[in-house]
Design a protein around this motif. Structure first.
Motif, PDB file in Angstrom:
ATOM      1  N   ASP A  57      11.714  12.917   6.087  1.00 54.49           N
ATOM      2  CA  ASP A  57      10.650  13.877   6.323  1.00 54.49           C
ATOM      3  C   ASP A  57       9.409  13.212   6.891  1.00 54.49           C
ATOM      4  O   ASP A  57       9.145  12.054   6.620  1.00 54.49           O
ATOM      5  CB  ASP A  57      10.301  14.555   4.994  1.00 54.49           C
ATOM      6  N   PRO A  58       8.659  13.988   7.659  1.00 56.34           N
ATOM      7  CA  PRO A  58       7.414  13.443   8.182  1.00 56.34           C
ATOM      8  C   PRO A  58       6.405  13.216   7.045  1.00 56.34           C
ATOM      9  O   PRO A  58       6.464  13.885   6.017  1.00 56.34           O
ATOM     10  CB  PRO A  58       6.922  14.521   9.148  1.00 56.34           C
ATOM     11  N   GLY A  59       5.526  12.263   7.271  1.00 58.30           N
ATOM     12  CA  GLY A  59       4.462  12.013   6.304  1.00 58.30           C
ATOM     13  C   GLY A  59       4.918  11.306   5.052  1.00 58.30           C
ATOM     14  O   GLY A  59       4.271  11.402   4.013  1.00 58.30           O
ATOM     15  N   THR A  60       6.031  10.598   5.114  1.00 59.22           N
ATOM     16  CA  THR A  60       6.501   9.903   3.920  1.00 59.22           C
ATOM     17  C   THR A  60       6.296   8.394   4.014  1.00 59.22           C
ATOM     18  O   THR A  60       6.884   7.635   3.256  1.00 59.22           O
ATOM     19  CB  THR A  60       7.993  10.205   3.667  1.00 59.22           C
ATOM     20  N   GLY A  61       5.495   7.983   4.979  1.00 62.20           N
ATOM     21  CA  GLY A  61       5.127   6.574   5.027  1.00 62.20           C
ATOM     22  C   GLY A  61       6.071   5.686   5.820  1.00 62.20           C
ATOM     23  O   GLY A  61       5.974   4.464   5.767  1.00 62.20           O
ATOM     24  N   LYS A  62       6.986   6.295   6.583  1.00 65.25           N
ATOM     25  CA  LYS A  62       7.928   5.487   7.356  1.00 65.25           C
ATOM     26  C   LYS A  62       7.205   4.621   8.386  1.00 65.25           C
ATOM     27  O   LYS A  62       7.451   3.419   8.484  1.00 65.25           O
ATOM     28  CB  LYS A  62       8.941   6.381   8.080  1.00 65.25           C
ATOM     29  N   SER A  63       6.327   5.251   9.136  1.00 66.08           N
ATOM     30  CA  SER A  63       5.632   4.498  10.185  1.00 66.08           C
ATOM     31  C   SER A  63       4.816   3.365   9.582  1.00 66.08           C
ATOM     32  O   SER A  63       4.761   2.260  10.125  1.00 66.08           O
ATOM     33  CB  SER A  63       4.721   5.422  10.986  1.00 66.08           C
ATOM     34  N   GLN A  64       4.190   3.649   8.449  1.00 64.88           N
ATOM     35  CA  GLN A  64       3.392   2.616   7.786  1.00 64.88           C
ATOM     36  C   GLN A  64       4.249   1.419   7.386  1.00 64.88           C
ATOM     37  O   GLN A  64       3.853   0.278   7.565  1.00 64.88           O
ATOM     38  CB  GLN A  64       2.742   3.195   6.526  1.00 64.88           C
TER      39      GLN A  64
ATOM     40  N   ILE B 127       2.043   8.944  -6.592  1.00 61.39           N
ATOM     41  CA  ILE B 127       1.734   8.620  -5.197  1.00 61.39           C
ATOM     42  C   ILE B 127       0.270   8.897  -4.910  1.00 61.39           C
ATOM     43  O   ILE B 127      -0.427   8.100  -4.288  1.00 61.39           O
ATOM     44  CB  ILE B 127       2.633   9.420  -4.226  1.00 61.39           C
TER      45      ILE B 127
ATOM     46  N   SER C  58       0.818  -1.207   0.000  1.00 62.56           N
ATOM     47  CA  SER C  58       0.000   0.000   0.000  1.00 62.56           C
ATOM     48  C   SER C  58       0.856   1.262   0.000  1.00 62.56           C
ATOM     49  O   SER C  58       0.367   2.359  -0.205  1.00 62.56           O
ATOM     50  CB  SER C  58      -0.937   0.008   1.211  1.00 62.56           C
ATOM     51  N   ILE C  59       2.154   1.106   0.256  1.00 61.86           N
ATOM     52  CA  ILE C  59       3.060   2.254   0.192  1.00 61.86           C
ATOM     53  C   ILE C  59       3.700   2.281  -1.193  1.00 61.86           C
ATOM     54  O   ILE C  59       4.278   1.294  -1.640  1.00 61.86           O
ATOM     55  CB  ILE C  59       4.161   2.150   1.272  1.00 61.86           C
ATOM     56  N   TYR C  60       3.605   3.416  -1.832  1.00 66.06           N
ATOM     57  CA  TYR C  60       4.105   3.522  -3.191  1.00 66.06           C
ATOM     58  C   TYR C  60       5.621   3.747  -3.208  1.00 66.06           C
ATOM     59  O   TYR C  60       6.151   4.523  -2.406  1.00 66.06           O
ATOM     60  CB  TYR C  60       3.411   4.685  -3.911  1.00 66.06           C
TER      61      TYR C  60
ATOM     62  N   ILE D  54      -2.340   6.308  -3.468  1.00 65.96           N
ATOM     63  CA  ILE D  54      -3.017   6.459  -2.176  1.00 65.96           C
ATOM     64  C   ILE D  54      -4.531   6.459  -2.365  1.00 65.96           C
ATOM     65  O   ILE D  54      -5.273   5.820  -1.616  1.00 65.96           O
ATOM     66  CB  ILE D  54      -2.550   7.747  -1.453  1.00 65.96           C
TER      67      ILE D  54
ATOM     68  N   TYR E 212       9.751   3.306  -3.038  1.00 63.63           N
ATOM     69  CA  TYR E 212      10.734   2.804  -2.067  1.00 63.63           C
ATOM     70  C   TYR E 212      11.216   1.387  -2.379  1.00 63.63           C
ATOM     71  O   TYR E 212      11.329   0.548  -1.479  1.00 63.63           O
ATOM     72  CB  TYR E 212      10.168   2.828  -0.642  1.00 63.63           C
TER      73      TYR E 212
END
Ligand code: ADP
Ligand code: MG
Length: 703
Positions: free
Chosen positions: A328-335, A481, A288-290, A485, A292
């Motif tokens: 950067d924040p909001g780049t899908g790291k946590s996901q 992206i 689901s993460i585009y 999303i 990377y």
């Protein structure tokens, strides 16, 4: 306990012991009483001998255990002339057929025998507990022995003078046994997404105390007991459940929970030979993460991990791969991090702050655990993730105590604690997948990684791969992206609707086609089995060609160094390359690390290094940025600007160095306007300089 023992039952147990436990009793007698005081009964064997007896053991553990103990003493006396010696032995039962989930323990289970499986989260020191206390009367010196059953009890009256004391306990004439309290927590892999693990206290006694440590995986068997809650001195109607532990068995098997059938094996072997296997793996990590692709490949390799090496001089080189995502924040790291638990056979997800008092590594904590204020040892996330993956979000926010312990945790893969009388070394043989946000909100390409995240350079250098994730505005990429999303969310919407209304989507074929695009290529369940299979069966060794490939690349990296310049990459990178190449071979279930594996990971390491290691201004490959935290150029620039400010301060003692003069002189030294302004801003932020009046700067003394 004082109930009459069922003689018939004792006789049946005698028969059982004679028929099934010859070996066990021999071992016990050999080691009794110094090394072993436990007589272990396999519940499964008891069940084969007599199912009713085995079931009774579960329903009435106290009386049945008593009977078993009596039978043991009798058999010992008759067959081995032990002369009541086994009086002090314990009958311990293990291997119950059914395991009870900690979260499913209910009041009906109280006073029955259950087995639970989990992780030791916390343990007290082993402490002596008095069994029979000898009290000396202070009036007539008579000693009265009082067996201690519930709480601490003094005699009512003296056995000699019959007066009511006062009494004094005589330690040398009392008998003690060891006790320990453990906290056992559900294993993380048994939890459905995001649930908080539940735990239960276990009290254990005598020879089974002190044999397990926090982080160990165990099956504990025992009787559930109640303890009344109190509010101040008022007793409440609510009770806590704890377990009186009868046996503790360590589980050292890595993937005991993952069963691979023959059919599974066939599918796995077939998959391993398919073309585009590595792309399939990449496509199965967080679909689901585009994008990377490199990061996802790295994570896939991490899931397989390299080979742990045991050297002849008894040192050990870790096979686990550590990865750090910075950006950067909001780049899908946590996901990305959260997705790990769907595919890793064993994983723990946490944030750097840690949800427990033990943080990421371990801690000696003082609290009410185990009764009264005392110290106990608590395992943190990395220890709980032993033999698995620890996904740690916002790792830059970890506690101060963890910072120093992390070095050992990542390289030696142990956590040592020496505090408050607790001395322990816990194992944490896990891979770490960390994510960090830059200190100043956005990632700054002008700054080295060491300056941007709140982690020590020495810690940063322990990561095998570091990826910088930028939130770059780029129309084409944004468009892709966004489409991705929106698609993912659309599928999610349809899924939710279907779940609640059970109505078939009208345009099902269209939906199916869209789903196909964000579905993992390898279904998570199969992926997990595949990884477990590879880890169980595959121990690759480097081929000559692969060795050469990696060596050349490494030596090449080192030679970029200018004369007298900084040393790029250290030998750590070389080990990282080897580990990753081994993992790459495991992906194919291959026993040999081939040249193609070496090439694949060199590409990966190169891209990771380039992303963060290249000096953004000179374009020169300067890996000291990661290895030492600051690039040489930057060091030099800071030095130059400091000396300029110092000189200008001498010329303008009142106001300090004027910004325009700083910029001008810096330009003479080859630093351009924007760079100088940028450095000034950073130096001000870090407190190296201050601005006593607008546009004027002074160095902070004493730095
Ligand atoms: P971070 O931890 O880097 O701050 P998050 O993981 O919280 O970011 O991501 C924020 C949201 O943006 C998430 O819902 C995530 O799904 C979405 N998102 C960000 N980047 C991507 C991407 N490349 N592809 C798909 N979704 C993304
Ligand atoms: Mg985040």
């Amino acid at each position: 306990m004082s109930q009459a023992i069922n003689q018939q039952l004792v006789e049946r147990f005698e028969e059982f012991i004679e028929a099934y436990c010859e070996n066990e009793i021999g071992v016990l007698l050999e080691n009794y009483p110094k090394k072993q005081r436990s007589f272990n009964i396999d519940w499964g064997e008891l069940y084969r001998f007599d199912p009713n007896m085995a079931d009774d053991f579960i329903a009435y553990p106290d009386s049945v255990r008593e009977a078993a103990k009596q039978a043991l003493v009798n058999v010992g006396d008759l067959r081995y002339q032990t002369d009541d010696m086994l009086e002090k032995a314990h009958v311990r039962i293990y291997n119950l057929q059914e395991l009870t989930e900690i979260r499913e323990i209910r009041s009906k289970d109280v006073n029955t025998l259950v087995s639970i499986q989990g992780l030791i989260r916390k343990s007290t020191n082993v402490r002596p507990k008095v069994d029979v206390a000898a009290f000396e009367c202070q009036r007539c010196a008579t000693v009265t022995n009082v067996p201690q059953v519930r709480g601490y009890q003094e005699p009512f009256t003296c056995g000699g003078c019959e007066r009511q004391g006062p009494f004094e306990i005589k330690f040398d004439r009392s008998t003690f046994s060891d006790t320990q309290t453990l906290l056992i927590q559900e294993s993380p892999e048994g939890l459905r997404g995001g649930e908080q693990p539940q735990s239960i206290e276990i009290h254990i006694e005598d020879d089974i105390s002190g044999i397990v440590s926090p982080g160990d995986r165990v099956v504990a068997t025992g009787t559930l007991r109640l303890e009344q809650r109190k509010r101040g001195s008022e007793k409440l109607r609510v009770f806590d459940v704890y377990m009186e532990g009868i046996s503790i068995n360590s589980e050292d098997l890595e993937f005991e929970n993952i069963e691979i059938s023959e059919e599974d094996e066939r599918i796995i072997l077939e998959l391993s030979k398919q073309e585009g296997l590595y792309d399939k793996m990449v496509g199965s990590v967080a679909p689901s993460i585009y994008g990377y692709e490199q990061e996802k490949l790295a994570i896939a390799l991490q899931l397989f991990s390299g080979v742990t090496k045991h050297l002849p001089d008894s040192t050990r080189i870790r096979g686990n791969v550590h990865i750090l995502l910075v950006g950067d924040p909001g780049t899908g790291k946590s996901q990305l991090l959260q997705y790990i638990r769907h595919i890793a056979p064993r994983s723990v997800y946490t944030s750097g702050r840690g949800s427990s008092s033990a943080g990421l590594t371990a801690a000696a904590v003082k609290d009410d655990f185990g009764g009264g204020q005392q110290w106990s040892l608590e395992a943190g996330a990395l220890v709980l993730a032993d033999k698995g993956i620890a996904a740690v979000d916002e790792i830059d926010k970890m506690r101060v105590e963890d910072r120093s312990a992390m070095h050992e945790a990542l390289e030696q893969q142990t956590v040592s604690i020496a505090k408050a009388g607790i001395n322990a070394t816990l194992k944490c043989r896990c891979s770490l997948l960390g994510a960090a946000n830059p200190k100043y909100g956005q990632y700054d390409s002008y700054e080295s990684i060491g300056d941007q995240i709140n982690l020590e350079p020495t810690l940063i250098s322990r990561f095998d791969l570091i990826f910088r994730i930028l939130d770059e505005a780029n129309e084409e990429l944004d468009e892709k992206i966004a489409t991705h999303i929106i698609k993912t969310n659309y599928i999610g919407e349809q899924g939710t609707r279907e779940k609640y209304t059970r109505s078939e989507g009208e345009n099902s074929t269209e939906l199916e086609q869209v789903i196909g695009e964000v579905k993992p290529e390898i279904e998570p369940n199969l992926f997990r089995k595949y990884i477990a299979y590879a880890k169980r069966n595959c121990f690759p060794v480097m081929s000559k060609e692969a060795q050469k490939e990696i060596k050349d690349f490494y030596v090449g990296l080192r030679s970029v160094r200018e004369v007298g310049g900084p040393i790029p990459v250290t030998a750590r990178k070389l080990e990282a390359l080897i580990r990753l190449a081994e993992a790459s071979a495991k992906v194919r279930l291959s026993d040999v690390v081939e040249k193609e594996d070496a090439k694949r990971v060199i590409e990966l390491v190169r891209s990771s290094l380039e992303k963060i290691g290249i000096d953004p201004e000179t374009g020169i490959f300067d890996a000291t940025v990661i290895e030492m935290g600051k690039s040489r150029n930057q060091f030099d620039r800071v030095k130059i600007i400091r000396s300029i400010i110092e000189k200008l301060m001498g010329e303008n003692p009142m106001d300090g160095a004027p910004i325009l003069d700083i910029i001008e002189r810096a330009k003479e030294s080859g630093i351009d306007d924007t760079q100088t302004e940028h450095m000034i801003k950073k130096m001000k932020e870090s407190g190296e300089i201050y601005e006593p009046s607008a546009g004027h700067y002074k160095l902070l003394k004493g730095r």
